[in-house]
Write a protein that holds these residues in place. Structure first.
Motif, mmCIF file in Angstrom:
data_model
loop_
_atom_site.group_PDB
_atom_site.id
_atom_site.type_symbol
_atom_site.label_atom_id
_atom_site.label_comp_id
_atom_site.label_asym_id
_atom_site.label_seq_id
_atom_site.Cartn_x
_atom_site.Cartn_y
_atom_site.Cartn_z
ATOM 1 N N LEU A 56 -32.710 14.111 44.419
ATOM 2 C CA LEU A 56 -31.819 13.521 44.298
ATOM 3 C C LEU A 56 -30.435 14.164 44.885
ATOM 4 C CD1 LEU A 56 -32.365 11.397 40.967
ATOM 5 C CD2 LEU A 56 -32.418 10.540 43.095
ATOM 6 N N ASN A 57 -30.213 15.346 44.226
ATOM 7 C CA ASN A 57 -29.145 16.111 44.569
ATOM 8 C C ASN A 57 -28.950 16.287 46.169
ATOM 9 O OD1 ASN A 57 -28.612 16.328 41.887
ATOM 10 N ND2 ASN A 57 -29.141 18.447 41.733
ATOM 11 N N GLN A 58 -30.384 16.612 46.656
ATOM 12 C CA GLN A 58 -30.173 16.996 48.257
ATOM 13 C C GLN A 58 -29.964 15.518 48.931
ATOM 14 O OE1 GLN A 58 -34.150 18.751 48.494
ATOM 15 N NE2 GLN A 58 -33.138 21.125 48.450
ATOM 16 N N ALA A 59 -30.571 14.633 48.547
ATOM 17 C CA ALA A 59 -30.428 13.463 48.988
ATOM 18 C C ALA A 59 -28.778 12.954 49.176
ATOM 19 C CB ALA A 59 -30.993 12.182 48.431
ATOM 20 N N MET A 60 -28.079 13.285 48.141
ATOM 21 C CA MET A 60 -26.790 13.092 48.045
ATOM 22 C C MET A 60 -25.641 14.193 48.588
ATOM 23 S SD MET A 60 -26.742 9.948 46.740
ATOM 24 C CE MET A 60 -25.067 9.558 46.455
ATOM 25 N N ASP A 61 -26.353 15.333 49.009
ATOM 26 C CA ASP A 61 -25.433 16.196 49.298
ATOM 27 C C ASP A 61 -24.741 15.930 50.561
ATOM 28 O OD1 ASP A 61 -24.181 18.924 49.724
ATOM 29 O OD2 ASP A 61 -25.975 19.665 50.703
ATOM 30 N N GLY A 62 -23.234 15.862 50.640
ATOM 31 C CA GLY A 62 -22.637 15.573 51.760
ATOM 32 C C GLY A 62 -22.467 14.006 51.936
ATOM 33 N N GLN A 63 -23.058 13.118 51.132
ATOM 34 C CA GLN A 63 -23.199 11.825 51.528
ATOM 35 C C GLN A 63 -22.697 10.991 50.338
ATOM 36 O OE1 GLN A 63 -24.870 10.712 54.445
ATOM 37 N NE2 GLN A 63 -25.089 13.075 54.555
ATOM 38 N N LYS A 64 -22.371 9.714 50.465
ATOM 39 C CA LYS A 64 -21.530 8.835 49.480
ATOM 40 C C LYS A 64 -22.176 7.561 49.574
ATOM 41 C CE LYS A 64 -17.599 9.571 48.171
ATOM 42 N NZ LYS A 64 -15.931 9.405 48.203
ATOM 43 N N ALA A 67 -33.862 5.709 50.053
ATOM 44 C CA ALA A 67 -34.284 7.284 49.837
ATOM 45 C C ALA A 67 -34.195 7.274 48.149
ATOM 46 C CB ALA A 67 -33.631 8.241 50.405
ATOM 47 N N VAL A 68 -32.901 7.058 47.592
ATOM 48 C CA VAL A 68 -32.935 7.224 46.115
ATOM 49 C C VAL A 68 -34.049 6.265 45.384
ATOM 50 C CG1 VAL A 68 -31.546 6.831 44.203
ATOM 51 C CG2 VAL A 68 -30.319 7.861 46.150
ATOM 52 N N ALA A 69 -34.080 5.100 45.907
ATOM 53 C CA ALA A 69 -35.212 4.245 45.201
ATOM 54 C C ALA A 69 -36.509 5.063 45.265
ATOM 55 C CB ALA A 69 -35.206 2.844 45.860
#
Length: 291
Positions: A176-184, A204-206
């Motif tokens: 989850l952290n990597q998916a959101m890294d630099g993303q919003k 991707a979060v789902a």
């Protein structure tokens, strides 16, 4: 070499890694090896414990067994209906396009030469999954994990890595952290509905949440300091609820998700600048043990 079963064999230069199992009905493995074509036909047999061995320079030495998830990854990517679809990708002119499947989540992977090639590959990959009898039945979520050579990464890259490894609270939180890294997660100004540009990221979060269904997921949405405290609290809750609703529609369990609007109460940067406002307005996903 006679009278043994090889479960895994990989040759690098002159070195062979061989998995040996009992071949004579005993709990040990009887190995009969002819080390060179000119050797005598009378094979020499020795008894060793079952396990993994490196054969080099005419000798067997013990080696560590490969990790189960690595073996599973190779098998899943090269056999069955998944392998057939990947073969079709190559035939269609997309040899770099891959597919990672775990449970009911499919992630299209690879590195596209440009944005247009990525778009076409997503269309082809999605259509192939939907047309395949097994893929269309077993897969309920298809996620974009395709990167672009210019630097854009696929939103599902960390999901693909998670799907090929061990599922734990730590590995799920890392994904989850990597998916959101630099993303919003993007929302229109002063509104609670999700911008379409963020739907690939939320897919991707789902997928991560679905693979990590043993853990609870808190959706925490934050605003910047502009506006009143009361207004920001209401707005952040609307946005958290919207994310929760989207994830539910994608197949995440309702019991797994909690939506919390924090308003402006948990600022990352207390400065009153555009940069600080941009940092503070965010959505975070935190895992915990389910009751």
């Amino acid at each position: 070499m006679q009278n043994f079963h090889a479960s895994l064999c990989r040759v690098v230069a002159s070195t062979a890694l061989v998995g040996l199992a009992a071949c004579g009905g005993n709990e040990t493995a009887d190995i009969a090896a002819t080390v060179a074509p000119s050797a005598s036909n009378d094979a020499e047999c020795i008894t060793i414990a079952e396990g993994m061995y490196i054969f080099e320079n005419g000798k067997f030495t013990a080696a560590a067994a490969p990790q189960p998830q690595i073996v599973e990854r190779v098998t899943r990517a090269s056999t069955g209906w998944v392998g057939s679809i990947e073969t079709a990708f190559t035939a269609a002119g997309y040899p770099w396009l891959g597919l990672v499947v775990r449970e009911n989540v499919a992630t299209l992977t690879g590195l596209a030469p440009d944005v247009d090639a990525k778009r076409r590959a997503l269309e082809i990959g999605t259509a192939a999954l939907q047309a395949d009898p097994a893929g269309s039945t077993e897969m309920t979520l298809i996620v974009d994990g395709i990167g672009v050579e210019s630097g854009e990464r696929g939103p599902g890259e960390s999901l693909a890595a998670l799907a090929q490894g061990v599922i734990s609270q730590d590995s799920c939180q890392l994904a989850l952290n990597q998916a959101m890294d630099g993303q919003k997660i993007q929302f229109p100004t002063n509104r609670g509905d999700i911008s379409p540009v963020s739907m690939g990221l939320l897919d991707a979060v789902a997928g991560i949440a679905m693979l990590c269904d043993e853990y609870a997921v808190e959706i925490g949405t934050h605003t910047d300091s502009r506006g009143s405290n009361e207004y920001n609290q209401v707005l952040s809750q609307k946005r958290a609820d919207a994310v929760r609703h989207y994830l539910l529609e994608k197949g995440v369990s309702i019991e797994q998700l909690t939506a919390v609007g924090y308003g402006e109460s948990v600022a990352l940067d207390t400065a009153e600048t555009y940069e600080a406002w941009g940092r503070n307005a965010r959505t975070e996903f935190r895992l915990s043990s389910r009751p």
